[in-house]
Each structure stands twice: as structure tokens, then as C-alpha cells.
Design an enzyme around this catalytic site. Structure first.
Site: not given
Ligand code: GLU
Length: 485
Positions: A252-253
Site C-alpha cells: 500500500s501507499k
């Protein structure tokens, strides 16, 4: 045989994620391999989160990777429009059909009522399915609710049967009866829900294979129920495993390298990216059984098969991507290497339009061995662009401080002073003279010279460095080293 038709269907709510890029790639490979068609469909019914900018970024990211689609919002095609927001009347028509056939019904429950019901079911340790309360409403009751100002949503009657599919990646998948309750297909504001749109679009766009991430498995169940209720033939499904980061959590980010655009900005090569993305869950094997790593897109297309895609999660390994990417960079011809490195050098203020092209090409070719992506080049440029080079390690300082080094370097400075250019051969001839004059050889001769001229024990070929940097700059480097001693 019917044409193979696949689709990539991003929701334009941000950047193209690595997982999305892999899904797009696998669809593209499958289509290419089977002389099929890739449809690009924009799933923008989430009005609050979808943006035109995001759509543009995603399309550009796909183009950067070299993935092309045959039908889509920018391309047209026989099954458009290809943006869900432009297909609302189609969804309404099918919702009406389901209502008319008694396969869906108006649901007047408010969010609060639904939440209270869910709470109660949870407290009773029951699955929080919808109660089916509005299934039984009489016409008079519905009228009464409407008069009270309630606008109904449309809820689909979930089918009561086990559902089995043969997933091309996961094998047999069974969804036992009762996993889900009746679900909304149109919101009370008349807006369709994701699962409803996808089913209708995949069916009307004649999609033969739905290849997408495993996170959509529970949607697949809802969609199969809808296919059946609408009388559409089922496509074949292939659910790709999750992509995890090195720490085994979902990529994820926060891992800092989850969006495709980041790799583009850092100057990774699209062909390296394609190669790496293809290996996320799929591994080709040579006849001898060895796993191949570096593969051209043609080779990947030739060998790819959904049946060989692994159903366990893939781990995104940045080191492996870097390793592959470095190899790709070292295979580029000089002009291309310069073209890709130049923007980063300009941005760092190291070169401009007056910089000699031939010179810069040689410099870049000397530096490329360090690179995994082109933005890294500025971490390695000092040796060609700076004359005050301070060695980093104690060992290097010690070599400079060894007895006789000051005289040796002064001797070299004397030989270089006044020269306007020097070839590697001429430089080594000077070194030979020094050897004789000072009676030093081997490491004791080369190391202090190398450290004074490049600031490091290892690095570019010394003759090449000196010829590229030029005698005047070498003199400055020697002076700076002598000053620091
Ligand atoms: N729009 C969905 C997403 O971006 C994909 C839906 C699908 O592939 O069925 O996750």
C-alpha cells in the site's frame, strides 16, 4: 471459436496501483496471446471519489507501460460507452427488468434501521444479512412509505443455492448457500451499485474472461447471482493473488512504492517494469526447469499462461526489481541512456543546453553501472562534476597521508599543469614517469592518485576519468587533496 474478450476496469479514484498494473498486464497478455480483444472500461460510478485527472493519469500509466487496448473511452468500439457514468440508463433498464420479474424489490429501510438490524444480528452471533423485511411489503404499505417521503433503493433477492465456479487460477471455488443476504443494486437516489454495473457491462461487452484481483472474490459471488437472474451466460473467472510488501502486509501507499507513477518518475524502464510485474505470481520455466528472470515482452507473451499463475500471494521485492532494472539499463544504447538520464542531470543543475553531447554521453555511460533507475544518477555524479572530493573512509585518508604521497601528487600536478587535454594512454604514460621518478609502484602509486582524482578507492577507470574530466580539473582536484592533507 468465439473471440476472447477481456477487460481492465479501473476506478479512477487515485493512481494506478502496482496491483492494478499487474491486472492490466495479465489481461493484455492473455488477449495478445489469444488474438483477443482488451477492453478498457472506466468504473466511475462512485461520483464522490472519481476524477477525470485520475482517469487521465491511469491511462497514461498504462500507455507508459506499453499496454494498449482495443476498445475504450478514448478508442470507441461496438460496445460503448466505456465509462460507467455514461451508461446509467442501461443499468436502470435492467433494474426495472429485475423488478418486473420479481427478482428484485423496492427496499424502504433507512440506513439507521439497517444498522440497527445488523447490530442486533451481530449481538445474536448471526451473520448480519439483510432481514428481507421489504420483500413482503404490500402495494398499500409501499404507497404509505412513499407518502411518508421515503425513496426506495432496489434490492436484489440473493439466490439460495451453492455456487461453484472453476477459476483459472484458484481451481474450484465454492460459495456455499447463505453466504450473503439480499443486496442493493440501485441506491435510493437512483444510482447503481458497483456489482450491478460490472455484471451488466461484462455481459453486454461480451467479456469472455474476467481476470482481476482476488479482493473481488466476494463480488464475484454477487455478480454470478446477477448473471443468472439476468439470463446472461457466465464468463470464465481468474482471480489473481494479492500483492504483499516485504513485511507481508498488503502492498500500500505507506510502503512508498505502490503506485506505478512513482516508478515512472524515478526513471525505471517500462520494459523492466513489465518484466517484473509479469513475475508477480507467474514464473516461466525453461526446458531444463530453471526459472527465467529476464524476459522480453514478446517472450513473456509467448510463455504466459493463466494456469501457471500462482494462487498464493506474490511479494513485491524492490531489490529484485532493482536488480532486473539495472540489467535493462546496462543494455541500452548510448543515445538512449543519455536521453533518459539527461532530465535528472538538468534538474540537478549539472548540465544545460551548452553541455557537450559527446562528452556527456561518455560520462553517462560510465555512470550507468550504478543505476537501478535514472533518478539515481545524481547520487554518483560528483566524480565527474566536482573538484573538491573528500574521501569518505579513514582507509582512504590513510592512503593519502602515507609518506611520500604529497611529493608524488605534486609531481603529477606538475605534469598535468598546462595541458589542455589528455588521453587515457597519455595519462598512463605520465604515471609510468612518476613510477620511475619516485620509485613507487602498484597500490602505493595508484591508490593515492586514484583517491586524489576521484575521491574513492573504486570507481570509473582512471584513464577514462582523467580524459573526461580534463587536466585542468585534475590539477584542481590534486590541489584540493593536498590542501586537506
Ligand atoms: N473497478 C474495480 C477496481 O478498480 C475493478 C472491477 C473489476 O475488475 O471487476 O477495483
Amino acid at each position: 471459436m468465439a473471440t476472447i474478450r477481456v477487460r481492465f476496469a479501473p476506478s479512477p479514484t487515485g493512481h494506478l496501483h502496482v496491483g492494478g498494473a499487474r491486472t492490466a498486464l495479465f489481461n493484455w497478455l492473455f488477449a495478445r496471446q489469444n488474438n483477443g480483444v482488451l477492453v478498457l472500461r472506466i468504473e466511475d460510478t462512485d461520483l464522490a471519489r472519481s476524477t477525470k485527472e485520475s482517469e487521465e493519469v491511469m491511462l497514461n500509466d498504462l500507455k507508459w507501460l506499453g499496454l494498449h487496448w482495443d476498445e475504450g473511452p478514448d478508442k470507441g468500439g461496438d460496445f460503448g460507452p466505456y465509462r460507467q457514468s455514461e451508461r446509467l440508463s442501461i443499468y436502470r433498464e435492467y433494474a426495472d427488468k429485475l423488478l418486473a420479474e420479481g427478482k428484485a424489490y423496492h427496499c424502504f429501510c433507512t440506513d439507521e434501521e439497517l444498522e440497527a438490524h445488523r447490530e442486533q444480528r451481530r449481538a445474536e452471533h448471526q451473520t448480519p444479512h439483510y432481514s428481507g423485511k421489504c420483500r413482503q411489503l404490500s402495494d398499500a404499505e409501499k404507497e404509505k412509505l412513499k407518502r411518508a417521503g421515503r425513496t426506495p433503493a432496489i434490492r436484489f433477492k440473493a439466490s439460495a443455492e451453492d455456487i461453484n465456479i472453476k477459476d483459472l487460477v484458484r481451481g474450484n471455488v465454492t460459495f456455499p448457500q447463505g453466504m450473503i443476504g439480499d443486496f442493493i443494486i440501485m441506491r435510493s437516489q437512483g444510482y447503481p451499485i458497483y456489482n450491478f454495473c460490472v455484471t451488466i457491462d461484462d455481459a453486454l461487452m461480451k467479456i469472455s474472461h474476467v481476470i482481476r484481483g482476488e479482493e473481488h472474490l466476494s463480488n464475484t459471488l454477487r455478480q454470478i447471482m446477477l448473471y443468472k437472474a439476468l439470463g446472461f451466460p457466465l464468463p470464465t473467472f481468474a482471480h489473481l493473488s494479492l500483492i504483499l510488501a516485504g513485511d507481508r502486509s498488503k502492498l500500500s501507499k505507506r510502503h512508498g512504492h505502490s503506485s506505478l507513477g512513482q516508478f515512472e518518475d524515478k526513471g525505471y524502464l517500462p520494459e523492466a517494469m513489465i518484466n517484473y510485474l509479469a513475475l508477480l505470481g507467474w514464473a516461466p520455466t525453461t526446458l531444463s526447469g530453471d526459472v527465467e528472470e529476464m524476459l522480453s515482452v514478446e517472450e513473456i507473451t509467448r510463455q504466459f499462461s493463466l494456469e501457471k499463475v500462482n494462487k498464493s500471494p506474490a511479494v513485491f521485492d524492490l531489490d529484485k526489481l532493482n536488480f532486473l532494472s539495472g540489467h535493462y539499463i546496462r543494455r541500452l544504447p548510448p543515445e538512449k541512456t543519455l536521453e533518459l538520464a539527461r532530465p535528472y542531470l538538468e534538474q540537478a543543475g549539472l548540465v544545460d543546453e551548452n553541455t557537450d553531447q559527446a562528452w556527456l554521453t561518455e560520462v553517462v555511460m560510465e555512470l550507468r553501472g550504478h543505476l537501478h533507475c535514472f533518478s539515481e544518477i545524481t547520487q554518483h555524479t560528483d566524480v565527474f562534476f566536482k573538484n573538491e572530493l573528500k574521501p569518505e573512509s579513514d582507509a582512504e585518508w590513510e592512503m593519502l597521508k602515507a609518506p611520500g604521497v604529497t611529493d608524488l601528487l605534486s609531481g603529477l600536478k606538475g605534469k598535468l599543469s598546462g595541458l589542455t587535454a589528455i588521453s587515457p594512454e597519455e595519462f598512463f604514460a605520465l604515471i609510468k614517469e612518476l613510477k620511475k621518478e619516485f620509485g613507487v609502484k602498484g597500490k602505493a602509486l595508484f591508490m593515492p592518485v586514484r583517491i586524489a582524482l576521484s575521491g574513492q578507492q573504486h570507481g570509473p577507470d582512471l584513464g577514462k576519468l582523467v580524459s573526461l574530466v580534463g587536466p585542468a580539473n585534475c590539477v584542481k582536484r590534486i590541489e584540493s587533496a593536498l590542501q586537506n592533507l
